[in-house]
Design an enzyme around this catalytic site. Structure first.
Site, short mmCIF file in Angstrom:
data_model
loop_
_atom_site.label_atom_id
_atom_site.label_comp_id
_atom_site.label_asym_id
_atom_site.label_seq_id
_atom_site.Cartn_x
_atom_site.Cartn_y
_atom_site.Cartn_z
N ILE A 144 26.84 33.83 59.49
CA ILE A 144 26.78 34.89 60.85
C ILE A 144 26.84 36.30 60.04
CG2 ILE A 144 27.95 33.22 62.26
CD1 ILE A 144 30.62 34.29 61.51
N ASP A 145 26.71 37.09 60.99
CA ASP A 145 26.57 38.78 60.41
C ASP A 145 27.83 39.17 59.73
OD1 ASP A 145 24.01 38.64 61.40
OD2 ASP A 145 24.23 39.71 63.15
N ARG A 146 27.47 40.00 58.98
CA ARG A 146 28.81 40.55 58.41
C ARG A 146 29.79 41.12 59.36
NH1 ARG A 146 28.80 45.41 53.90
NH2 ARG A 146 30.90 45.72 53.36
#
Length: 317
Positions: A144-146
């Site tokens: 998942i995105d940072r």
């Protein structure tokens, strides 16, 4: 840095290690040598399986015996692994919301990358390995995105990794995100089918007929002044998919530094928001060992809950 020359190793493959390519096995087994050296010793025939030369794409089978030749390793610096005393690392221990011998589920905080790289010394997976030094195997099942918070699955066995990744490929895993978007989301907007194309130079994603098919399903959870709390369920798993699909509908997510709206960021900032309001809240999958149907919930952090409370107070004022 000191150099260390290893001894010849013989490794017998068990059921859990079977099925992976020999080059991937060596890259995991010999973490401190360059990838180019791994392919060089394979090409030269120095790596043998059952006393025979093999190619890099050979898939290991149970009871295979691998001969790994002596290689020169660079002795890692003392600070290569993140210290468990670092606040950011120690915090992750408290954010493990499920764990057994096969998998671990982390409620990842916003601002923590899933893995190191691009100037980052470490990410969530490196921190978890530091927290679980006895674990022989810890690998990300997905990413998942940072700046997105919430559920991250980590496999503790290779067999669990294969099982869970197969579920992702077959699209049987159900994921649900909470997002705060600008304006009034229309009830009839329940599905967005818009192909996405990623610019490999700057990683910006946009809707384009030249892109890959992408589908996200949406549901309104709560209407707030000048904003809507929605549930988003990605059917496909494209980079930045939810963020681009909400922008495409004219309702970007709050505090999205790539696809957002600065006016909405300023508005939600007054309610205390200073991070992307996108949270992986729920996941449903089949347990890789027991075959039991699993459903995991990850609570939003206090900052996101506080922002919602502030906006609700505006509605009742």
């Amino acid at each position: 840095m000191n150099e260390i020359k290893t001894q010849v190793q013989f490794v017998e493959i068990d059921d859990d290690m079977a099925g992976q390519r020999i080059d991937n096995f060596l890259r995991n087994h010999l973490k401190d040598i360059p990838k180019s050296m791994i392919y060089r010793i394979l090409r030269k025939g120095e790596v043998r399986v059952n006393k025979k030369r093999i190619k890099a794409e050979y898939k290991l089978q149970a009871l295979d015996v691998i001969r790994i030749p002596p290689v020169t390793l660079t002795e890692p610096q003392q600070d290569t692994a993140p210290s468990t005393k670092l606040a950011k690392v120690a915090e992750l221990e408290q954010r493990i919301i499920y764990e057994d011998e096969h998998l671990l589920v982390l409620n990842k905080p916003s601002g923590t990358a899933v893995h190191g790289g691009s100037g980052l010394k470490f990410g969530a997976i490196e921190a978890l390995r530091a927290l679980r030094p006895q674990a022989r195997f810890l690998e990300l099942v997905h990413r998942i995105d940072r700046d997105t918070s919430g559920i991250l699955l980590v496999a503790k066995k290779r067999s669990a990794l294969r099982h869970l990744q197969a579920q992702f490929r077959e699209k049987t895993v159900k994921k649900y995100y909470f997002a705060l978007v600008m304006g009034e989301w229309k009830n009839q907007c329940r599905v967005v089918n818009a192909p996405l194309l990623k610019n490999e130079t700057n990683s910006i994603v946009r809707v384009s007929q030249a892109g890959k098919p992408s589908e996200t399903r949406f549901k309104v959870l709560e209407r707030l002044p000048n904003a809507t709390l929605i549930q988003a369920s990605p059917i496909t798993g494209r980079t930045h998919q939810i963020r681009v699909h909400t922008q495409y509908t004219g309702h970007p997510i709050a505090w999205d530094d790539r696809y957002g709206d600065r006016r909405f960021d300023a508005y939600t900032g007054k309610a205390g928001l200073d991070r992307l309001f996108l949270h992986a809240a729920n996941i449903q999958f089949v347990h890789p060992a027991s075959e039991e149907a699993m459903e995991i919930h990850a609570p939003m952090d206090s900052k996101l809950e506080g922002v919602l409370s502030q906006l609700r107070s505006l509605a009742s004022a």
